[in-house]
Design a protein around this motif. Structure first.
Motif, PDB file in Angstrom:
ATOM      1  N   LEU A  13       0.805  -1.212   0.000  1.00 24.03           N
ATOM      2  CA  LEU A  13       0.000   0.000   0.000  1.00 24.03           C
ATOM      3  C   LEU A  13       0.842   1.267   0.000  1.00 24.03           C
ATOM      4  CD1 LEU A  13      -2.895  -0.971   2.427  1.00 24.03           C
ATOM      5  CD2 LEU A  13      -2.976  -0.742  -0.042  1.00 24.03           C
ATOM      6  N   THR A  14       2.154   1.126   0.085  1.00 25.37           N
ATOM      7  CA  THR A  14       3.018   2.303   0.058  1.00 25.37           C
ATOM      8  C   THR A  14       3.813   2.390  -1.236  1.00 25.37           C
ATOM      9  OG1 THR A  14       4.774   1.103   1.184  1.00 25.37           O
ATOM     10  CG2 THR A  14       3.239   2.373   2.563  1.00 25.37           C
ATOM     11  N   GLY A  15       3.537   1.510  -2.193  1.00 25.57           N
ATOM     12  CA  GLY A  15       4.278   1.498  -3.446  1.00 25.57           C
ATOM     13  C   GLY A  15       3.896   2.643  -4.360  1.00 25.57           C
ATOM     14  N   PRO A  16       4.687   2.817  -5.423  1.00 24.78           N
ATOM     15  CA  PRO A  16       4.450   3.917  -6.359  1.00 24.78           C
ATOM     16  C   PRO A  16       3.063   3.888  -7.017  1.00 24.78           C
ATOM     17  CG  PRO A  16       6.569   2.883  -6.783  1.00 24.78           C
ATOM     18  CD  PRO A  16       5.873   2.059  -5.745  1.00 24.78           C
ATOM     19  N   ALA A  17       2.537   2.718  -7.296  1.00 28.59           N
ATOM     20  CA  ALA A  17       1.210   2.655  -7.929  1.00 28.59           C
ATOM     21  C   ALA A  17       0.139   3.197  -6.990  1.00 28.59           C
ATOM     22  CB  ALA A  17       0.884   1.216  -8.333  1.00 28.59           C
ATOM     23  N   TRP A  18       0.215   2.863  -5.708  1.00 28.57           N
ATOM     24  CA  TRP A  18      -0.753   3.378  -4.733  1.00 28.57           C
ATOM     25  C   TRP A  18      -0.602   4.876  -4.557  1.00 28.57           C
ATOM     26  CZ3 TRP A  18      -4.922   0.974  -3.237  1.00 28.57           C
ATOM     27  CH2 TRP A  18      -4.960  -0.415  -3.308  1.00 28.57           C
ATOM     28  N   PHE A  19       0.653   5.326  -4.551  1.00 29.83           N
ATOM     29  CA  PHE A  19       0.911   6.757  -4.428  1.00 29.83           C
ATOM     30  C   PHE A  19       0.279   7.512  -5.601  1.00 29.83           C
ATOM     31  CE2 PHE A  19       3.566  10.384  -5.699  1.00 29.83           C
ATOM     32  CZ  PHE A  19       3.415  11.194  -4.586  1.00 29.83           C
ATOM     33  N   MET A  20       0.511   7.038  -6.819  1.00 29.86           N
ATOM     34  CA  MET A  20      -0.018   7.712  -8.002  1.00 29.86           C
ATOM     35  C   MET A  20      -1.543   7.653  -8.039  1.00 29.86           C
ATOM     36  SD  MET A  20       2.463   9.203  -9.300  1.00 29.86           S
ATOM     37  CE  MET A  20       1.555   9.874 -10.661  1.00 29.86           C
ATOM     38  N   ALA A  21      -2.119   6.533  -7.638  1.00 28.32           N
ATOM     39  CA  ALA A  21      -3.583   6.424  -7.600  1.00 28.32           C
ATOM     40  C   ALA A  21      -4.165   7.429  -6.607  1.00 28.32           C
ATOM     41  CB  ALA A  21      -3.998   5.006  -7.244  1.00 28.32           C
ATOM     42  N   ASN A  22      -3.517   7.570  -5.466  1.00 26.83           N
ATOM     43  CA  ASN A  22      -3.999   8.520  -4.462  1.00 26.83           C
ATOM     44  C   ASN A  22      -3.807   9.962  -4.918  1.00 26.83           C
ATOM     45  OD1 ASN A  22      -5.223   8.589  -1.707  1.00 26.83           O
ATOM     46  ND2 ASN A  22      -3.454   9.900  -1.334  1.00 26.83           N
ATOM     47  N   GLU A  23      -2.729  10.241  -5.633  1.00 26.01           N
ATOM     48  CA  GLU A  23      -2.513  11.588  -6.175  1.00 26.01           C
ATOM     49  C   GLU A  23      -3.590  11.917  -7.214  1.00 26.01           C
ATOM     50  OE1 GLU A  23       0.009  14.047  -5.357  1.00 26.01           O
ATOM     51  OE2 GLU A  23      -0.084  12.706  -3.644  1.00 26.01           O
ATOM     52  N   LEU A  24      -3.958  10.933  -8.035  1.00 23.45           N
ATOM     53  CA  LEU A  24      -5.038  11.142  -9.003  1.00 23.45           C
ATOM     54  C   LEU A  24      -6.355  11.411  -8.274  1.00 23.45           C
ATOM     55  CD1 LEU A  24      -6.169  11.180 -11.875  1.00 23.45           C
ATOM     56  CD2 LEU A  24      -6.414   8.693 -11.704  1.00 23.45           C
ATOM     57  N   LEU A  25      -6.619  10.635  -7.226  1.00 24.12           N
ATOM     58  CA  LEU A  25      -7.827  10.857  -6.436  1.00 24.12           C
ATOM     59  C   LEU A  25      -7.797  12.246  -5.793  1.00 24.12           C
ATOM     60  CD1 LEU A  25     -10.506   9.916  -5.247  1.00 24.12           C
ATOM     61  CD2 LEU A  25      -9.200   8.851  -3.379  1.00 24.12           C
ATOM     62  N   ALA A  26      -6.637  12.693  -5.333  1.00 27.05           N
ATOM     63  CA  ALA A  26      -6.521  14.030  -4.738  1.00 27.05           C
ATOM     64  C   ALA A  26      -6.903  15.100  -5.757  1.00 27.05           C
ATOM     65  CB  ALA A  26      -5.095  14.264  -4.229  1.00 27.05           C
ATOM     66  N   PHE A  27      -6.461  14.939  -6.988  1.00 32.73           N
ATOM     67  CA  PHE A  27      -6.817  15.897  -8.038  1.00 32.73           C
ATOM     68  C   PHE A  27      -8.324  15.881  -8.285  1.00 32.73           C
ATOM     69  CE2 PHE A  27      -7.558  16.848 -12.556  1.00 32.73           C
ATOM     70  CZ  PHE A  27      -7.150  18.166 -12.566  1.00 32.73           C
ATOM     71  N   VAL A  28      -8.903  14.694  -8.343  1.00 33.68           N
ATOM     72  CA  VAL A  28     -10.357  14.570  -8.554  1.00 33.68           C
ATOM     73  C   VAL A  28     -11.116  15.226  -7.400  1.00 33.68           C
ATOM     74  CG1 VAL A  28     -12.261  12.916  -8.718  1.00 33.68           C
ATOM     75  CG2 VAL A  28     -10.178  12.547 -10.042  1.00 33.68           C
ATOM     76  N   VAL A  29     -10.649  15.022  -6.176  1.00 35.26           N
ATOM     77  CA  VAL A  29     -11.290  15.625  -5.003  1.00 35.26           C
ATOM     78  C   VAL A  29     -11.210  17.153  -5.076  1.00 35.26           C
ATOM     79  CG1 VAL A  29     -10.975  15.953  -2.498  1.00 35.26           C
ATOM     80  CG2 VAL A  29     -11.056  13.645  -3.459  1.00 35.26           C
ATOM     81  N   GLU A  30     -10.066  17.679  -5.478  1.00 38.67           N
ATOM     82  CA  GLU A  30      -9.907  19.137  -5.589  1.00 38.67           C
ATOM     83  C   GLU A  30     -10.851  19.712  -6.646  1.00 38.67           C
ATOM     84  OE1 GLU A  30      -5.718  19.300  -6.405  1.00 38.67           O
ATOM     85  OE2 GLU A  30      -5.270  18.335  -4.482  1.00 38.67           O
ATOM     86  N   VAL A  31     -10.938  19.067  -7.783  1.00 35.31           N
ATOM     87  CA  VAL A  31     -11.844  19.522  -8.842  1.00 35.31           C
ATOM     88  C   VAL A  31     -13.294  19.395  -8.379  1.00 35.31           C
ATOM     89  CG1 VAL A  31     -12.658  19.048 -11.194  1.00 35.31           C
ATOM     90  CG2 VAL A  31     -10.203  19.085 -10.706  1.00 35.31           C
ATOM     91  N   ALA A  32     -13.611  18.306  -7.683  1.00 35.97           N
ATOM     92  CA  ALA A  32     -14.977  18.116  -7.171  1.00 35.97           C
ATOM     93  C   ALA A  32     -15.345  19.219  -6.176  1.00 35.97           C
ATOM     94  CB  ALA A  32     -15.121  16.742  -6.521  1.00 35.97           C
ATOM     95  N   ALA A  33     -14.394  19.639  -5.350  1.00 37.98           N
ATOM     96  CA  ALA A  33     -14.662  20.721  -4.399  1.00 37.98           C
ATOM     97  C   ALA A  33     -14.964  22.021  -5.145  1.00 37.98           C
ATOM     98  CB  ALA A  33     -13.479  20.908  -3.446  1.00 37.98           C
ATOM     99  N   LEU A  34     -14.210  22.306  -6.201  1.00 36.24           N
ATOM    100  CA  LEU A  34     -14.474  23.504  -6.994  1.00 36.24           C
ATOM    101  C   LEU A  34     -15.843  23.421  -7.679  1.00 36.24           C
ATOM    102  CD1 LEU A  34     -10.971  24.102  -8.631  1.00 36.24           C
ATOM    103  CD2 LEU A  34     -11.968  25.257  -6.639  1.00 36.24           C
ATOM    104  N   ALA A  35     -16.166  22.248  -8.206  1.00 40.77           N
ATOM    105  CA  ALA A  35     -17.476  22.063  -8.843  1.00 40.77           C
ATOM    106  C   ALA A  35     -18.600  22.221  -7.823  1.00 40.77           C
ATOM    107  CB  ALA A  35     -17.543  20.693  -9.509  1.00 40.77           C
TER     108      ALA A  35
END
Length: 134
Positions: A13-35
């Motif tokens: 759960l600490t590997g690069p794939a999990w990190f990148m997936a969570n970073e993508l989710l963070a971007f989606v969350v930020e855009v969702a907050a603006l929407a």
């Protein structure tokens, strides 16, 4: 992931794939907050001018604050506690906006996603930076 002996090791759960997936989710969350802020502004405004002003202005203010203080390339570098406070305010306003337009259940879910995502993001970033705040 493959070891130097050619054996495969399970992903963690600490590997690069999990990190990148969570970073993508963070971007989606930020855009969702603006929407959500735009949705709130359009739903809240009394009259066309107020709806446009709030529907455009609320997310614009949030985006400027985020860009100044919380973005990865923020113009003003705050200590970790300051960045987390800015994130809590901006994303919390997005969560509140969902609640204010009449979707309390979705607001609770969105709030939980925000908290878990932000916590994981900071944990992953600290591990990747060797324990340093970043």
């Amino acid at each position: 992931m493959t070891t130097s002996q050619g054996r495969s090791t399970p992903a963690t759960l600490t590997g690069p794939a999990w990190f990148m997936a969570n970073e993508l989710l963070a971007f989606v969350v930020e855009v969702a907050a603006l929407a959500a802020l735009a949705w709130w502004g359009i739903a809240t405004g009394d009259g066309v001018a107020a709806r446009v002003l709030l529907g455009v202005g609320a997310p614009a203010v949030a985006a400027v604050v985020w860009g100044l203080f919380a973005a990865p390339r923020a113009r003003i570098r705050l200590p970790l506690l300051g960045v987390l406070l800015v994130k809590a305010v901006v994303l919390g306003c997005g969560v509140y906006a969902v609640h204010a337009v009449g979707h309390s259940g979705a607001a609770v879910f969105f709030g939980m996603v925000v908290v878990v995502n932000t916590g994981l993001a900071e944990t992953f970033r600290r591990r990747l930076n060797g324990g340093a705040a970043g």
